[in-house]
Motif scaffolding. Structure first.
Motif, PDB file in Angstrom:
ATOM      1  N   ARG A   1       8.279  -3.173   4.430  1.00 11.85           N
ATOM      2  CA  ARG A   1       8.720  -2.273   3.363  1.00 11.85           C
ATOM      3  C   ARG A   1      10.124  -2.612   2.875  1.00 11.85           C
ATOM      4  O   ARG A   1      10.473  -2.356   1.723  1.00 11.85           O
ATOM      5  N   ALA A   2      10.926  -3.171   3.756  1.00 16.58           N
ATOM      6  CA  ALA A   2      12.317  -3.483   3.413  1.00 16.58           C
ATOM      7  C   ALA A   2      12.450  -4.782   2.614  1.00 16.58           C
ATOM      8  O   ALA A   2      13.538  -5.089   2.118  1.00 16.58           O
ATOM      9  N   GLN A   3      11.370  -5.547   2.483  1.00 15.00           N
ATOM     10  CA  GLN A   3      11.430  -6.814   1.747  1.00 15.00           C
ATOM     11  C   GLN A   3      11.199  -6.552   0.258  1.00 15.00           C
ATOM     12  O   GLN A   3      10.339  -5.760  -0.115  1.00 15.00           O
ATOM     13  N   ASP A   4      11.981  -7.233  -0.567  1.00  8.92           N
ATOM     14  CA  ASP A   4      11.863  -7.010  -2.009  1.00  8.92           C
ATOM     15  C   ASP A   4      11.155  -8.157  -2.732  1.00  8.92           C
ATOM     16  O   ASP A   4      11.129  -8.203  -3.957  1.00  8.92           O
ATOM     17  N   ASP A   5      10.586  -9.098  -1.988  1.00 10.09           N
ATOM     18  CA  ASP A   5       9.933 -10.251  -2.620  1.00 10.09           C
ATOM     19  C   ASP A   5       8.440 -10.311  -2.331  1.00 10.09           C
ATOM     20  O   ASP A   5       7.824 -11.363  -2.413  1.00 10.09           O
ATOM     21  N   LEU A   6       7.841  -9.173  -1.976  1.00  8.16           N
ATOM     22  CA  LEU A   6       6.407  -9.146  -1.715  1.00  8.16           C
ATOM     23  C   LEU A   6       5.828  -7.796  -2.098  1.00  8.16           C
ATOM     24  O   LEU A   6       6.550  -6.813  -2.266  1.00  8.16           O
ATOM     25  N   ARG A   7       4.524  -7.782  -2.256  1.00  5.86           N
ATOM     26  CA  ARG A   7       3.802  -6.538  -2.502  1.00  5.86           C
ATOM     27  C   ARG A   7       3.078  -6.160  -1.231  1.00  5.86           C
ATOM     28  O   ARG A   7       2.310  -6.958  -0.689  1.00  5.86           O
ATOM     29  N   LEU A   8       3.323  -4.970  -0.748  1.00  2.00           N
ATOM     30  CA  LEU A   8       2.770  -4.521   0.531  1.00  2.00           C
ATOM     31  C   LEU A   8       1.617  -3.554   0.310  1.00  2.00           C
ATOM     32  O   LEU A   8       1.732  -2.577  -0.421  1.00  2.00           O
ATOM     33  N   ILE A   9       0.500  -3.834   0.965  1.00  2.00           N
ATOM     34  CA  ILE A   9      -0.635  -2.914   1.030  1.00  2.00           C
ATOM     35  C   ILE A   9      -0.706  -2.412   2.462  1.00  2.00           C
ATOM     36  O   ILE A   9      -0.787  -3.210   3.399  1.00  2.00           O
ATOM     37  N   GLU A  10      -0.634  -1.109   2.650  1.00  2.00           N
ATOM     38  CA  GLU A  10      -0.643  -0.524   3.997  1.00  2.00           C
ATOM     39  C   GLU A  10      -1.955   0.207   4.255  1.00  2.00           C
ATOM     40  O   GLU A  10      -2.357   1.066   3.476  1.00  2.00           O
ATOM     41  N   ASN A  11      -2.604  -0.154   5.349  1.00  2.00           N
ATOM     42  CA  ASN A  11      -3.802   0.552   5.790  1.00  2.00           C
ATOM     43  C   ASN A  11      -3.441   1.535   6.897  1.00  2.00           C
ATOM     44  O   ASN A  11      -2.617   1.209   7.762  1.00  2.00           O
TER      45      ASN A  11
END
Length: 208
Positions: free
Chosen positions: A14-24
Motif C-alpha cells: 500500500r505504501a508503494q506509489d508505482d504499482l496498482r494493488l488488488i487486495e483479497n
C-alpha cells in the motif's frame, strides 16, 4: 495481487506509489489471483511471479527475447530450482496478450494451486501457439518453510492431478501423478472452445 497475506506484505504494498494493488480478504488461490491481474493489466506481455521467487538481473529481457524470436511462441516458461514437473523448471513466464485474449486466463478449477500451469500450457499449444522454455534464464524458487506447507501443497497437487485428468484425458482417469501418457494428445485446433476459452472476471468479482 495480495492474496490475503498476514505477514505485512499488504501494508508494504500500500505504501508503494508505482504499482496498482488488488487486495483479497483471504487466499483465493493462485489461478484466481493471476486472473484478477490479467483483468486490469495492459500491454503486450504478462509476467507471472509468485511471492517466493527471486529473479536475476536481466531475467525479463531474456524472456522477452525468447518471445520475440518466433511469432508462434505464446508462452515462455523460465527455468527454476523447484517445480513439480519433469523439466524441474518453473512455469511462470510472460505470454502474449493475444494468447490470453484467445484462450482466457488460468482455469480456477485448479485452485488453490496445482496443474493450473500445465492446463494453460496445453491450451496455448492446442490454440496453435508454442511453449518455449527459456533455459538460459534461471529463477530461484524458495523452499518450503516447513513440512506442514509441503504436505498441504502435496495434497493440492494430488487433488488437481485428478482434475487435470478429468479435463484432458481419454479413457480411464487413474494415471499416476505426472504420468501424462493418458492426457489428451490433440493437434492444434482440435480442442473445443470450451476447453480453450475462459472468461476473465474483473478484480472485484466474487470468487468462483
Amino acid at each position: 495481487v495480495d492474496n490475503g497475506s498476514t505477514d505485512g506484505s499488504a501494508e508494504w504494498l500500500r505504501a508503494q506509489d508505482d504499482l496498482r494493488l488488488i487486495e483479497n480478504p483471504f487466499n483465493f488461490g493462485a489461478p484466481r489471483a493471476r486472473n484478477q491481474a490479467i483483468a486490469v493489466a495492459t500491454g503486450e506481455w504478462f509476467a507471472f511471479l509468485d511471492n517466493d521467487v527471486f529473479v536475476p538481473k536481466g531475467w525479463l529481457e531474456r524472456a522477452l527475447y525468447h518471445g520475440a524470436l518466433d511469432p508462434r511462441v505464446g508462452a515462455v516458461p523460465l527455468c527454476a530450482n523447484r517445480a513439480s514437473k519433469q523439466q524441474v523448471v518453473g512455469y511462470h513466464g510472460p505470454s502474449r496478450a493475444e494468447v490470453i485474449e484467445h484462450i482466457g486466463g488460468y482455469d480456477e478449477a485448479f485452485s488453490p494451486w496445482g496443474f493450473e500451469d500445465d492446463d494453460l500450457a496445453l491450451r496455448v499449444r492446442l490454440a496453435g501457439w508454442r511453449n518455449r522454455v527459456a533455459q538460459d534464464t534461471f529463477v530461484f524458487h524458495a523452499p518450503y518453510d516447513g513440512p506442514a506447507k509441503h504436505q498441504r501443497h502435496a495434497a493440492w497437487l494430488e487433488q488437481n492431478w485428478y482434475a487435470f485428468l478429468e479435463k484432458w484425458s481419454v479413457g480411464t482417469k487413474t494415471a499416476a501423478l505426472f504420468d501424462y501418457g493418458e492426457s489428451r494428445n490433440a493437434e492444434p485446433g482440435e480442442a473445443t472452445r470450451d476447453h480453450l476459452g475462459l472468461e476473465i472476471q474483473g478484480p472485484n468479482a466474487a470468487p468462483r
